[in-house]
Design an enzyme around this catalytic site. Structure first.
Site, PDB file in Angstrom:
ATOM      1  N   ASP A  35       0.856  -1.189   0.000  1.00 23.03           N
ATOM      2  CA  ASP A  35       0.000   0.000   0.000  1.00 23.03           C
ATOM      3  C   ASP A  35       0.897   1.246   0.000  1.00 23.03           C
ATOM      4  OD1 ASP A  35      -3.204   0.550   1.149  1.00 23.03           O
ATOM      5  OD2 ASP A  35      -1.776   2.202   1.047  1.00 23.03           O
ATOM      6  N   ASN A  91     -13.001  -3.228   2.399  1.00 20.14           N
ATOM      7  CA  ASN A  91     -14.035  -2.188   2.427  1.00 20.14           C
ATOM      8  C   ASN A  91     -14.962  -2.261   1.219  1.00 20.14           C
ATOM      9  OD1 ASN A  91     -13.099  -0.860   4.843  1.00 20.14           O
ATOM     10  ND2 ASN A  91     -11.371  -0.104   3.663  1.00 20.14           N
ATOM     11  N   GLN A  96     -15.253   2.309   0.838  1.00 26.45           N
ATOM     12  CA  GLN A  96     -14.242   1.893  -0.139  1.00 26.45           C
ATOM     13  C   GLN A  96     -13.816   3.082  -0.991  1.00 26.45           C
ATOM     14  OE1 GLN A  96     -15.982  -0.969  -2.738  1.00 26.45           O
ATOM     15  NE2 GLN A  96     -14.076  -1.608  -3.683  1.00 26.45           N
ATOM     16  N   HIS A 102     -10.264  -5.236  -3.198  1.00 27.13           N
ATOM     17  CA  HIS A 102      -8.921  -5.456  -2.646  1.00 27.13           C
ATOM     18  C   HIS A 102      -9.028  -5.853  -1.188  1.00 27.13           C
ATOM     19  CE1 HIS A 102      -9.964  -1.191  -2.297  1.00 27.13           C
ATOM     20  NE2 HIS A 102      -9.299  -1.175  -1.159  1.00 27.13           N
ATOM     21  N   HIS A 104      -7.004  -5.829   2.316  1.00 29.71           N
ATOM     22  CA  HIS A 104      -5.869  -5.245   3.045  1.00 29.71           C
ATOM     23  C   HIS A 104      -5.291  -6.297   3.985  1.00 29.71           C
ATOM     24  CE1 HIS A 104      -6.744  -0.797   2.455  1.00 29.71           C
ATOM     25  NE2 HIS A 104      -7.947  -1.271   2.182  1.00 29.71           N
TER      26      HIS A 104
HETATM   27  P1  5GP Z   1      -9.882   1.441   0.475  1.00 26.29           P
HETATM   28  O1  5GP Z   1     -10.338   2.551   1.365  1.00 26.29           O
HETATM   29  O2  5GP Z   1     -10.464   1.560  -0.930  1.00 26.29           O
HETATM   30  O3  5GP Z   1     -10.090   0.092   1.063  1.00 26.29           O
HETATM   31  O4  5GP Z   1      -8.320   1.612   0.378  1.00 26.29           O
HETATM   32  C1  5GP Z   1      -7.611   1.915  -0.759  1.00 26.29           C
HETATM   33  C2  5GP Z   1      -6.144   1.755  -0.426  1.00 26.29           C
HETATM   34  O5  5GP Z   1      -5.412   1.846  -1.625  1.00 26.29           O
HETATM   35  C3  5GP Z   1      -5.594   2.840   0.521  1.00 26.29           C
HETATM   36  O6  5GP Z   1      -5.014   2.214   1.655  1.00 26.29           O
HETATM   37  C4  5GP Z   1      -4.561   3.580  -0.342  1.00 26.29           C
HETATM   38  O7  5GP Z   1      -3.431   3.983   0.389  1.00 26.29           O
HETATM   39  C5  5GP Z   1      -4.218   2.552  -1.407  1.00 26.29           C
HETATM   40  N1  5GP Z   1      -3.841   3.135  -2.683  1.00 26.29           N
HETATM   41  C6  5GP Z   1      -4.513   4.109  -3.369  1.00 26.29           C
HETATM   42  N2  5GP Z   1      -3.876   4.398  -4.523  1.00 26.29           N
HETATM   43  C7  5GP Z   1      -2.783   3.597  -4.579  1.00 26.29           C
HETATM   44  C8  5GP Z   1      -1.724   3.451  -5.532  1.00 26.29           C
HETATM   45  O8  5GP Z   1      -1.659   4.113  -6.574  1.00 26.29           O
HETATM   46  N3  5GP Z   1      -0.763   2.534  -5.234  1.00 26.29           N
HETATM   47  C9  5GP Z   1      -0.789   1.777  -4.104  1.00 26.29           C
HETATM   48  N4  5GP Z   1       0.213   0.918  -3.906  1.00 26.29           N
HETATM   49  N5  5GP Z   1      -1.774   1.894  -3.187  1.00 26.29           N
HETATM   50  C10 5GP Z   1      -2.757   2.788  -3.414  1.00 26.29           C
END
Ligand code: 5GP
Ligand code: ZN
Length: 127
Positions: A35, A91, A96, A102, A104
């Protein structure tokens, strides 16, 4: 699904290499990468290569595969980063940010040190 959604999807771009990532694991079904904004050292995301929106969109075979890979990556994180536990988060909907399924993986540590740059964690994983 609107094709526009998929074309704009940041995780589809990571899957096809258009956006670089620190890859932890990859096979024909999933890609796992660090991440970019980790909650903890070793914070990893597992994404299916095919664009599924969320838990309610993804098929069960892919879900099971993702869980198997989560166990494999836990072993890797234990081995390389000396982790001592694992929290899984996934999420959906309002919770989300990225609308591509995805999982985590947030490892725990007996003695949690300070948050290191993602690049440094990647180097440790590949040592
Ligand atoms: P969500 O809230 O959708 O479950 O979390 C999305 C996650 O994706 C966040 O923890 C954020 O830091 C990660 N993320 C967003 N954009 C990128 C990216 O371009 N590269 C990587 N490696 N992680 C990302
Ligand atoms: Zn996508």
């Amino acid at each position: 699904m609107n094709m526009g959604d998929k074309m704009e999807c940041i995780f589809c771009k990571i899957v096809n290499g258009e956006i670089p990532s620190y890859i932890v694991y990859e096979d024909e079904i999933v890609k796992a990468f660090l991440d970019v904004n980790p909650d903890v050292n070793g914070h990893t995301l597992i994404v299916p290569k095919k664009h599924y929106k969320d838990l309610f969109d993804i098929d069960n075979d892919t879900l099971i595969h993702i869980m198997e890979i989560a166990k494999k990556i836990d072993k890797l994180l234990k081995d390389k980063l000396n982790t001592d536990g694992l929290t899984l988060v996934q999420n959906n909907g309002l919770k989300q940010e990225v609308k591509h399924f995805h999982l985590h993986l947030k490892p725990g540590y007996k003695n949690e040190g300070k948050l290191l740059p993602v690049e440094e964690i990647y180097k440790k994983i590949n040592e």
